[in-house]
Design a protein around this motif. Structure first.
Motif, PDB file in Angstrom:
ATOM      1  N   GLN A  38      18.221  29.910  16.938  1.00  0.00           N
ATOM      2  CA  GLN A  38      17.978  31.250  17.456  1.00  0.00           C
ATOM      3  C   GLN A  38      18.394  31.362  18.918  1.00  0.00           C
ATOM      4  N   GLN A  39      18.095  30.345  19.710  1.00  0.00           N
ATOM      5  CA  GLN A  39      18.483  30.356  21.123  1.00  0.00           C
ATOM      6  C   GLN A  39      20.002  30.364  21.269  1.00  0.00           C
ATOM      7  N   LEU A  40      20.681  29.579  20.452  1.00  0.00           N
ATOM      8  CA  LEU A  40      22.142  29.577  20.498  1.00  0.00           C
ATOM      9  C   LEU A  40      22.704  30.930  20.090  1.00  0.00           C
ATOM     10  N   LYS A  41      22.102  31.552  19.092  1.00  0.00           N
ATOM     11  CA  LYS A  41      22.552  32.874  18.655  1.00  0.00           C
ATOM     12  C   LYS A  41      22.345  33.897  19.763  1.00  0.00           C
ATOM     13  N   THR A  42      21.221  33.815  20.462  1.00  0.00           N
ATOM     14  CA  THR A  42      20.954  34.714  21.583  1.00  0.00           C
ATOM     15  C   THR A  42      22.018  34.543  22.667  1.00  0.00           C
ATOM     16  N   CYS A  43      22.355  33.315  22.978  1.00  0.00           N
ATOM     17  CA  CYS A  43      23.404  33.055  23.978  1.00  0.00           C
ATOM     18  C   CYS A  43      24.749  33.593  23.511  1.00  0.00           C
ATOM     19  N   MET A  68      27.380  22.785  20.271  1.00  0.00           N
ATOM     20  CA  MET A  68      25.921  22.647  20.300  1.00  0.00           C
ATOM     21  C   MET A  68      25.284  23.109  18.992  1.00  0.00           C
ATOM     22  N   ALA A  69      25.917  24.023  18.292  1.00  0.00           N
ATOM     23  CA  ALA A  69      25.360  24.542  17.038  1.00  0.00           C
ATOM     24  C   ALA A  69      25.297  23.469  15.958  1.00  0.00           C
ATOM     25  N   GLN A  70      26.038  22.385  16.139  1.00  0.00           N
ATOM     26  CA  GLN A  70      25.998  21.303  15.155  1.00  0.00           C
ATOM     27  C   GLN A  70      24.630  20.619  15.139  1.00  0.00           C
ATOM     28  N   TYR A  71      23.962  20.563  16.283  1.00  0.00           N
ATOM     29  CA  TYR A  71      22.679  19.871  16.359  1.00  0.00           C
ATOM     30  C   TYR A  71      21.576  20.572  15.571  1.00  0.00           C
ATOM     31  N   PRO A  72      21.402  21.881  15.702  1.00  0.00           N
ATOM     32  CA  PRO A  72      20.398  22.536  14.849  1.00  0.00           C
ATOM     33  C   PRO A  72      20.736  22.409  13.364  1.00  0.00           C
ATOM     34  N   LYS A  73      22.025  22.470  13.038  1.00  0.00           N
ATOM     35  CA  LYS A  73      22.423  22.302  11.636  1.00  0.00           C
ATOM     36  C   LYS A  73      21.982  20.940  11.121  1.00  0.00           C
ATOM     37  N   GLU A  74      22.159  19.906  11.951  1.00  0.00           N
ATOM     38  CA  GLU A  74      21.743  18.561  11.555  1.00  0.00           C
ATOM     39  C   GLU A  74      20.224  18.482  11.401  1.00  0.00           C
ATOM     40  N   LEU A  75      19.499  19.084  12.335  1.00  0.00           N
ATOM     41  CA  LEU A  75      18.038  19.069  12.226  1.00  0.00           C
ATOM     42  C   LEU A  75      17.571  19.750  10.944  1.00  0.00           C
ATOM     43  N   LEU A  76      18.187  20.877  10.623  1.00  0.00           N
ATOM     44  CA  LEU A  76      17.810  21.595   9.401  1.00  0.00           C
ATOM     45  C   LEU A  76      18.172  20.775   8.160  1.00  0.00           C
ATOM     46  N   ALA A  77      19.307  20.093   8.205  1.00  0.00           N
ATOM     47  CA  ALA A  77      19.698  19.244   7.074  1.00  0.00           C
ATOM     48  C   ALA A  77      18.724  18.077   6.923  1.00  0.00           C
ATOM     49  N   TYR A  78      18.352  17.449   8.043  1.00  0.00           N
ATOM     50  CA  TYR A  78      17.383  16.349   7.996  1.00  0.00           C
ATOM     51  C   TYR A  78      16.038  16.844   7.487  1.00  0.00           C
ATOM     52  N   ALA A  79      15.636  18.026   7.915  1.00  0.00           N
ATOM     53  CA  ALA A  79      14.361  18.574   7.456  1.00  0.00           C
ATOM     54  C   ALA A  79      14.373  18.733   5.941  1.00  0.00           C
ATOM     55  N   GLY A  80      15.468  19.234   5.411  1.00  0.00           N
ATOM     56  CA  GLY A  80      15.586  19.371   3.961  1.00  0.00           C
ATOM     57  C   GLY A  80      15.567  18.022   3.263  1.00  0.00           C
ATOM     58  N   GLU A 129       8.391  19.595   8.930  1.00  0.00           N
ATOM     59  CA  GLU A 129       8.091  20.940   9.435  1.00  0.00           C
ATOM     60  C   GLU A 129       8.475  21.073  10.911  1.00  0.00           C
ATOM     61  N   VAL A 130       8.273  19.996  11.678  1.00  0.00           N
ATOM     62  CA  VAL A 130       8.661  20.015  13.091  1.00  0.00           C
ATOM     63  C   VAL A 130      10.186  20.068  13.198  1.00  0.00           C
ATOM     64  N   LEU A 131      10.874  19.292  12.365  1.00  0.00           N
ATOM     65  CA  LEU A 131      12.338  19.335  12.359  1.00  0.00           C
ATOM     66  C   LEU A 131      12.832  20.740  12.024  1.00  0.00           C
ATOM     67  N   LEU A 132      12.230  21.329  11.022  1.00  0.00           N
ATOM     68  CA  LEU A 132      12.627  22.671  10.589  1.00  0.00           C
ATOM     69  C   LEU A 132      12.381  23.695  11.694  1.00  0.00           C
ATOM     70  N   LYS A 133      11.194  23.655  12.285  1.00  0.00           N
ATOM     71  CA  LYS A 133      10.850  24.605  13.343  1.00  0.00           C
ATOM     72  C   LYS A 133      11.771  24.438  14.546  1.00  0.00           C
ATOM     73  N   THR A 134      11.995  23.200  14.955  1.00  0.00           N
ATOM     74  CA  THR A 134      12.851  22.935  16.113  1.00  0.00           C
ATOM     75  C   THR A 134      14.286  23.362  15.843  1.00  0.00           C
ATOM     76  N   GLY A 135      14.787  23.073  14.650  1.00  0.00           N
ATOM     77  CA  GLY A 135      16.140  23.491  14.287  1.00  0.00           C
ATOM     78  C   GLY A 135      16.294  25.000  14.289  1.00  0.00           C
ATOM     79  N   GLU A 136      15.303  25.695  13.742  1.00  0.00           N
ATOM     80  CA  GLU A 136      15.362  27.161  13.705  1.00  0.00           C
ATOM     81  C   GLU A 136      15.281  27.760  15.108  1.00  0.00           C
ATOM     82  N   GLU A 137      14.405  27.194  15.955  1.00  0.00           N
ATOM     83  CA  GLU A 137      14.290  27.696  17.330  1.00  0.00           C
ATOM     84  C   GLU A 137      15.597  27.475  18.104  1.00  0.00           C
ATOM     85  N   ALA A 138      16.173  26.296  17.960  1.00  0.00           N
ATOM     86  CA  ALA A 138      17.428  25.996  18.660  1.00  0.00           C
ATOM     87  C   ALA A 138      18.541  26.912  18.158  1.00  0.00           C
TER      88      ALA A 138
END
Length: 108
Positions: free
Chosen positions: A25-30, A74-86, A14-23
């Motif tokens: 979103q921040q990248l999308k905002t940028c 940088m977008a590769q890192y949230p993708k990896e976190l989301l994949a690990y969370a799954g 859940e922490v991996l998922l939350k952190t990946g989603e937050e990251a």
């Protein structure tokens, strides 16, 4: 030769998922802000005419492309976190199912 210590790694999917989603979103905002800047720079061609304006737009275009490339990297890192969370979520689910099936066995 020394014996290597074995440790325990605890993962909270859940922490991996939350952190990946937050990251993400921040990248999308940028990225969205960068798109707005690019639009403004391109629009300056209608009122800032001449060599200085052309040079300014060309320099900013190159800088924007560099920043976009960095954001894509940088977008590769949230993708990896989301994949690990799954992966961890699925593994935990399978482990829990296996544990429940073992507990439900009546051996004696």
């Amino acid at each position: 030769m020394e014996k290597a210590e074995i440790g325990i790694v605890r993962v909270d999917h859940e922490v991996l998922l939350k952190t990946g989603e937050e990251a993400w979103q921040q990248l999308k905002t940028c990225y969205d802000a960068l798109e707005r800047i690019q639009t403004s720079v391109e629009a300056s061609g209608s009122f800032w005419i001449g060599k200085a304006g052309d040079l300014y737009r060309e320099v900013l275009k190159n800088q924007i492309e560099s920043v976009k490339a960095a954001l894509e990297e940088m977008a590769q890192y949230p993708k990896e976190l989301l994949a690990y969370a799954g992966l961890y979520s699925e593994t935990m689910s399978q482990s829990n199912s296996l544990a429940e099936s073992i507990i439900s066995l009546q051996l004696f």
